[in-house]
Design a protein around this motif. Structure first.
Motif, PDB file in Angstrom:
ATOM      1  N   ALA A  31      46.779 -19.452 -11.163  1.00 43.81           N
ATOM      2  CA  ALA A  31      47.488 -20.501 -10.436  1.00 43.81           C
ATOM      3  C   ALA A  31      48.920 -20.553 -10.959  1.00 43.81           C
ATOM      4  O   ALA A  31      49.197 -20.108 -12.083  1.00 43.81           O
ATOM      5  CB  ALA A  31      46.793 -21.851 -10.629  1.00 43.81           C
ATOM      6  N   GLN A 163      46.534 -27.316 -11.111  1.00 48.53           N
ATOM      7  CA  GLN A 163      46.349 -26.417  -9.976  1.00 48.53           C
ATOM      8  C   GLN A 163      45.192 -25.446 -10.234  1.00 48.53           C
ATOM      9  O   GLN A 163      44.413 -25.131  -9.325  1.00 48.53           O
ATOM     10  CB  GLN A 163      47.647 -25.652  -9.697  1.00 48.53           C
ATOM     11  CG  GLN A 163      47.586 -24.638  -8.575  1.00 48.53           C
ATOM     12  CD  GLN A 163      47.418 -25.281  -7.209  1.00 48.53           C
ATOM     13  OE1 GLN A 163      47.523 -26.495  -7.057  1.00 48.53           O
ATOM     14  NE2 GLN A 163      47.122 -24.480  -6.205  1.00 48.53           N
ATOM     15  N   ARG A 167      41.777 -25.095  -7.970  1.00 48.61           N
ATOM     16  CA  ARG A 167      41.276 -23.832  -7.415  1.00 48.61           C
ATOM     17  C   ARG A 167      39.850 -23.551  -7.895  1.00 48.61           C
ATOM     18  O   ARG A 167      39.041 -22.978  -7.151  1.00 48.61           O
ATOM     19  CB  ARG A 167      42.214 -22.694  -7.803  1.00 48.61           C
ATOM     20  CG  ARG A 167      43.553 -22.754  -7.105  1.00 48.61           C
ATOM     21  CD  ARG A 167      44.314 -21.474  -7.218  1.00 48.61           C
ATOM     22  NE  ARG A 167      45.546 -21.528  -6.435  1.00 48.61           N
ATOM     23  CZ  ARG A 167      46.350 -20.487  -6.255  1.00 48.61           C
ATOM     24  NH1 ARG A 167      46.074 -19.321  -6.808  1.00 48.61           N
ATOM     25  NH2 ARG A 167      47.444 -20.620  -5.515  1.00 48.61           N
TER      26      ARG A 167
END
Length: 235
Positions: A31, A163, A167
């Motif tokens: 990410a 992030q 994910r």
């Protein structure tokens, strides 16, 4: 007998390792988090380059020019010196290839967060004086200071890890897994600074006493944090 026991132990360990299955349902991914940060530091390189038949006299001229520049620099407390450098090389005639003199170059590097002050100093250093030659501007470039970079990267690391977790949740849902756990994680930071328009100052005409300082526009740098690692999905 001792050698036999050691060999038996090694063989047993190897057999046990072979029986251990690699982790199942492991997913590797990454990410990113990026941010545009205003450059708050200007760095300039100025130089004086002269020729002479006498290397000692030439060195004295360069030293006088650098000393004068450093004296002017002291009048600007918000501008820091990055040090000086000095180099000399022989000059040869094009046809006979015989040495005809010497050429020396002295450089002064300065930096500041005060763009107005460093701009004014650059203009003054490019003015010739009675006692020494004028400096010339080699380049002006910009960067994010260590203090600002550290603060910005701390925020980006938080964003990058958040992030990464988002994910991981998406992967878990897509794979219909009941849960996930972290296996490994690496965090790396980087920056990218595009070419600055102010590089045209490299060929700026030397200012006279009535000229205004050349404007300095720092622009922005893009800071980026990459978070990569692996998770294991629960069945």
């Amino acid at each position: 007998m001792r050698h036999f026991l050691v060999l038996a132990t090694l063989l047993t360990s190897a057999a046990w390792a072979a029986d251990v299955a690699p982790p199942r349902n492991v997913v590797n991914f990454e990410a990113q988090a990026t941010r545009e940060v205003a450059n708050d530091l200007a760095l300039a390189t100025l130089f004086v380059e002269l020729s002479d038949n006498d290397p000692a006299r030439l060195a004295e001229k360069i030293n006088v020019a650098l000393a004068g520049a450093l004296k002017q620099l002291k009048q600007y407390p918000t501008v820091q010196s990055g040090g000086t450098s000095f180099s000399t090389f022989p000059l040869y005639t094009p046809k006979s290839n015989k040495q005809e003199g010497w050429r020396s170059r002295g450089e002064l590097r300065v930096s500041s967060k005060d763009f107005a002050a460093i701009s004014k100093l650059i203009g003054e250093l490019q003015k010739p004086s009675v006692s020494s030659a004028a400096m010339q501007l080699a380049e002006v470039r910009y960067a994010v200071s260590d203090e600002l970079r550290s603060k910005a990267e701390e925020g980006l690391i938080e964003e990058g890890i958040a992030q990464f977790k988002r994910r991981a949740a998406v992967i878990q849902k897509s794979m219909s897994a009941s849960d996930w756990k972290m296996m490994s994680m690496n965090v790396n930071t980087s920056s990218f600074r595009p070419e600055m328009r102010s590089m045209m100052m490299k060929n700026a005409v030397m200012m006279d006493s009535g000229s205004a300082p050349a404007p300095i526009e720092g622009g922005e740098s893009r800071l980026q944090v990459n978070v990569n690692g692996s998770i294991q999905l629960a069945d």
